[in-house]
Design an enzyme around this catalytic site. Structure first.
Site, mmCIF file in Angstrom:
data_model
loop_
_atom_site.group_PDB
_atom_site.id
_atom_site.type_symbol
_atom_site.label_atom_id
_atom_site.label_comp_id
_atom_site.label_asym_id
_atom_site.label_seq_id
_atom_site.Cartn_x
_atom_site.Cartn_y
_atom_site.Cartn_z
ATOM 1 N N CYS A 28 0.686 -0.930 0.193
ATOM 2 C CA CYS A 28 0.340 0.379 -0.314
ATOM 3 C C CYS A 28 1.013 1.219 0.050
ATOM 4 O O CYS A 28 1.211 1.525 0.605
ATOM 5 C CB CYS A 28 -0.778 0.581 1.192
ATOM 6 N N ARG A 37 3.984 -0.317 -5.359
ATOM 7 C CA ARG A 37 3.283 -0.541 -4.393
ATOM 8 C C ARG A 37 1.758 -1.544 -3.877
ATOM 9 O O ARG A 37 1.285 -1.986 -2.683
ATOM 10 C CB ARG A 37 3.253 0.955 -2.451
ATOM 11 N N TRP A 86 -2.737 -2.896 -1.719
ATOM 12 C CA TRP A 86 -3.084 -4.000 -2.375
ATOM 13 C C TRP A 86 -3.810 -4.537 -1.128
ATOM 14 O O TRP A 86 -3.289 -5.143 0.244
ATOM 15 C CB TRP A 86 -1.444 -4.383 -1.946
ATOM 16 N N ASN A 118 -1.412 1.800 6.191
ATOM 17 C CA ASN A 118 -1.154 0.376 5.214
ATOM 18 C C ASN A 118 -0.312 -0.694 6.278
ATOM 19 O O ASN A 118 0.066 0.130 7.668
ATOM 20 C CB ASN A 118 0.506 1.955 4.774
ATOM 21 N N GLY A 119 -0.209 -1.549 6.309
ATOM 22 C CA GLY A 119 0.371 -2.604 7.258
ATOM 23 C C GLY A 119 -0.979 -3.346 7.509
ATOM 24 O O GLY A 119 -1.919 -3.597 6.835
ATOM 25 N N GLU A 155 16.856 -16.326 -10.798
ATOM 26 C CA GLU A 155 16.672 -14.948 -10.979
ATOM 27 C C GLU A 155 15.646 -14.885 -12.311
ATOM 28 O O GLU A 155 15.010 -14.411 -12.386
ATOM 29 C CB GLU A 155 17.197 -14.177 -10.929
ATOM 30 N N LYS A 177 11.479 -14.168 -13.263
ATOM 31 C CA LYS A 177 11.199 -12.423 -13.908
ATOM 32 C C LYS A 177 10.290 -13.032 -14.971
ATOM 33 O O LYS A 177 9.058 -12.301 -15.086
ATOM 34 C CB LYS A 177 12.934 -12.397 -14.114
ATOM 35 N N GLU A 232 6.892 -13.383 -13.538
ATOM 36 C CA GLU A 232 6.201 -12.463 -12.861
ATOM 37 C C GLU A 232 5.375 -11.425 -14.368
ATOM 38 O O GLU A 232 4.468 -10.953 -13.585
ATOM 39 C CB GLU A 232 6.693 -11.970 -11.196
ATOM 40 N N HIS A 240 16.518 -36.764 -12.461
ATOM 41 C CA HIS A 240 16.123 -37.313 -11.310
ATOM 42 C C HIS A 240 14.359 -36.940 -11.388
ATOM 43 O O HIS A 240 13.744 -37.129 -10.045
ATOM 44 C CB HIS A 240 16.845 -36.820 -10.345
ATOM 45 N N LYS A 256 5.573 -4.082 -5.496
ATOM 46 C CA LYS A 256 6.615 -3.709 -4.339
ATOM 47 C C LYS A 256 6.617 -3.803 -3.416
ATOM 48 O O LYS A 256 8.307 -4.674 -3.470
ATOM 49 C CB LYS A 256 7.165 -1.883 -5.593
HETATM 50 C C1 F6R Z 1 11.024 -10.029 -8.406
HETATM 51 C C2 F6R Z 1 10.976 -8.889 -6.869
HETATM 52 C C3 F6R Z 1 10.702 -9.335 -5.834
HETATM 53 C C4 F6R Z 1 11.666 -8.215 -4.521
HETATM 54 C C5 F6R Z 1 11.897 -9.146 -2.851
HETATM 55 C C6 F6R Z 1 12.531 -9.026 -1.794
HETATM 56 O O1 F6R Z 1 11.347 -8.777 -9.344
HETATM 57 O O2 F6R Z 1 11.760 -7.891 -7.142
HETATM 58 O O3 F6R Z 1 11.433 -10.527 -5.373
HETATM 59 O O4 F6R Z 1 13.243 -9.010 -4.701
HETATM 60 O O5 F6R Z 1 10.200 -9.393 -2.662
HETATM 61 O O6 F6R Z 1 11.942 -7.230 -1.691
HETATM 62 P P1 F6R Z 1 13.316 -6.301 -1.773
HETATM 63 O O7 F6R Z 1 14.041 -6.845 -2.053
HETATM 64 O O8 F6R Z 1 12.966 -5.085 -1.037
HETATM 65 O O9 F6R Z 1 13.175 -6.668 0.511
#
Ligand code: F6R
Length: 605
Positions: A2, A27, A74, A98-99, A477, A481, A484, A500, A600
């Site tokens: 949020c 967010r 969110w 937020n929270g 990674e 990517k 998502e 396996h 995010k």
């Molecule tokens: C994926 C992504 C997430 C963050 C994860 C941790 O693209 O961005 O997997 O890496 O939520 O977030 P931070 O780095 O802000 O702790």
């Protein structure tokens, strides 16, 4: 999660709030809303959907106030609907939150709120409690309310009979604030303040701020006045807009040569890694007996690369633990353990809680974070900031590669602190590291070629990615990517592990992306590629330089990566994988920057 914004000043608040909410949408983007403080009370406009929707609603209403607050959500408690959107009103009180209020059900019972609340949110309970306690003293009402809350919160509150003022308080969830000409602004993120000021402070936990035309008053819960500790934003604020790119993700991928270079140069003094500005003594690197990395998602994947580097070059045991699992697995963490908490936002609650736990166990904690003054930074003994600048796209790209840059530097500093390398080795390592931004530039110049590779995945339902060692870490990674941003199911496998079980899933319809950059693993990786090809898989190969296999492999597509020493192939290869995911998503016509269901900053456990 949020996003919160508040503004008091001389200008029309509505459009200021809507612009800021658009910046904060990363967010959370399930719903949006604003509350405007007017002489005759508070006007609330809110709806499910994006800020675009909210703007339409705002056009239909008269929004001529100069004081207001806004929220982008969110969803956690209560589905995505108009009524669950913030702000929430109860009596003469309006709240954005937020929270998570963990004890909201208990509080609903205790304050007899059953049947009186209109939403399914935990946040509305806070509005009701404030209304219950409010008797002309906003500070007393806020104090009495927050002392009964369990959980995390950043709250902004308006009272109908106090026009032109917004009150805020927080526990864990962030609020940054600043006095500006003729008023004040506050937000969940500095990025939303940067249009007004480059000086801001982090609202201390359990302190009540009152924002008005005259500026900001700050008190602790006992009523004692407190002084805000201002910091300067050293981010180039132009990095908060798309700069002509269709999506932030593309822009942020393209920024990588500059931000990786900046991160490396910030921590190089006289040609060697130096963390003395962060006051990190060499004894921390010399005396630790083991290292434990705690992080989530992409940041955890950066940690996996760090583990390979440190274990192979320094010979210390490194664990990389998902922060969300850390406390529940009886971690072996003690005063001999160096804990590295890696986080872009510095607010990820799982990482923060794991960090606090590690501290209690006596570990020395260094955080590698991107956002200055964030909770993880504040709670760490030492902090190393990445210089990625604001990362707006939900999918992390430049934060990841700058985290990697820091891990390369840390490895070298550790080698120095332990007298492991001679001068020539250190010099060779640093000169290769310094070359990384240039090599990334080379990769980015070939973006059309990478776009073409993405075509092989566009129609796929599943994509497998295979590699060994560092190549496997990079693929974890790369696969995240792709998942998502493109919604294609994708898995990364250590290629030796395929047979396996997973190899049963390989069919002619399954693109397999294979990465081969490590000399010592090459022949084994190539054999594993043969195994999937024999089962009909179409293989897209990313391989270092001209090292093409001699035998006939008939690859679907091949991308020859620029050459670096093996351990440095990680960053250029990752950039190819980022672009691949980006192009697949963009070509599918998806909202690349805001994939469904995500946010995010993950501030709920
Ligand atoms: C994926 C992504 C997430 C963050 C994860 C941790 O693209 O961005 O997997 O890496 O939520 O977030 P931070 O780095 O802000 O702790």
């Amino acid at each position: 999660m949020c996003g919160i914004i508040g503004y008091t000043g001389n200008r029309e608040a509505g459009s200021i709030l809507a612009d800021a909410l658009e910046l904060l949408e990363y967010r959370g983007y399930d719903s949006a809303g604003i509350a405007l403080s007017k002489k005759d009370g508070v006007q609330v406009i809110k709806c499910a959907g994006r800020v675009k929707e909210l703007r339409k609603r705002m056009q239909e209403a008269k929004t001529d106030a100069v004081c207001g607050m806004g929220h982008t959500r969110w969803a956690t408690h209560g589905g995505v609907s108009d009524v669950n959107a913030h702000p929430h009103r109860f009596g003469a009180v309006t709240v954005i939150h937020n929270g998570i209020i963990e004890n909201y059900q208990e509080l609903t019972e205790k304050y007899g709120l059953n049947g009186k609340l209109v939403s399914q949110t935990d946040s509305e309970v806070v509005a009701a409690m404030l209304s219950h306690y409010y008797q002309n003293d906003p500070y007393a009402a806020i104090r009495k309310t927050v002392l009964k809350l369990k959980g995390t919160f950043a709250l902004a509150v308006m009272f109908d009979d106090i026009p032109g003022k917004i009150f805020a308080i927080r526990n864990v969830s962030p609020i940054v604030a600043a006095k500006i000409d003729g008023g004040a602004v506050f937000s969940s993120d500095v990025a939303a303040l940067s249009a007004y000021t480059d000086r801001y402070f982090v609202l201390p936990e359990f302190h009540i701020a009152c924002f008005g035309k005259e500026g900001i008053e700050l008190y602790d819960l006992s009523g004692e006045a407190a002084e805000p500790e201002y910091m300067t934003v050293d981010w180039d604020t132009s990095r908060s807009d798309k700069g002509g790119y269709p999506f932030f993700m593309e822009k942020e991928i393209m920024e990588q040569p500059a931000v990786i270079r900046e991160t490396i140069q910030t921590y190089l003094k006289d040609g060697v890694p130096d963390f003395s500005e962060g006051q990190i003594p060499d004894s921390v690197f010399r005396e630790c007996k083991r290292i434990c990395v705690i992080a989530c998602g992409t940041a955890m994947h950066a940690g996996l690369v760090g583990k390979s580097l440190i274990q192979s070059m320094i010979g210390i045991h490194v664990d990389v633990v998902m922060a969300s699992e850390f406390m529940y697995n009886d971690p072996v963490v003690d005063p001999d353990t160096l804990v590295l908490a890696i986080s872009q936002s510095g607010e990820t609650i799982d990482t923060l809680e794991a960090l606090k736990f590690a501290k209690k166990c006596g570990a020395t904690c260094i955080s590698v974070v991107n956002v200055k003054g964030s909770s993880i930074a504040v709670n760490s003994k030492y902090v190393i900031y990445t210089c990625a600048g604001p990362e707006i796209a939900v999918a992390s790209t430049k934060a990841y590669t700058t985290q990697l840059a820091v891990l390369y530097l840390l490895t070298a500093r550790m080698a120095m602190a332990r007298n492991l390398w001679d001068g020539a080795r250190l010099e060779g390592y640093i000169s290769e590291l310094v070359r990384v931004p240039m090599v990334v530039e080379e990769v980015l110049e070939r973006k059309d070629e990478i776009h073409h590779l993405a075509g092989s995945m566009l129609g796929a339902k599943d994509v497998f990615m295979i590699g060994r060692g560092l190549d496997y870490s990079i693929l974890l990674e790369g696969s995240l990517k792709l998942k998502e941003v493109s919604y294609i199911h994708s898995e990364a496998y250590a290629s030796g592990e395929l047979k396996h079980g997973t190899i049963a899933l390989i069919t002619r319809e399954t693109p397999v992306l294979a990465v081969v950059t490590q000399e010592k693993l090459k022949s084994k990786e190539l054999s594993n590629i043969k195994e999937v090809q024999s089962r009909g898989a179409k293989v897209i190969l990313l391989i270092k330089g001209e090292d093409l296999p001699k035998e006939d492999y008939s690859f679907e597509q091949i991308f020859k990566l620029p050459r670096m020493e093996d351990e440095f192939m990680v960053i250029p290869t990752s950039v190819v994988l980022q672009l691949l995911a980006y192009y697949v998503s963009a070509d599918k016509g998806l909202d690349v920057d805001k994939p469904r269901n995500l946010a995010k900053v993950v501030t709920v456990e």
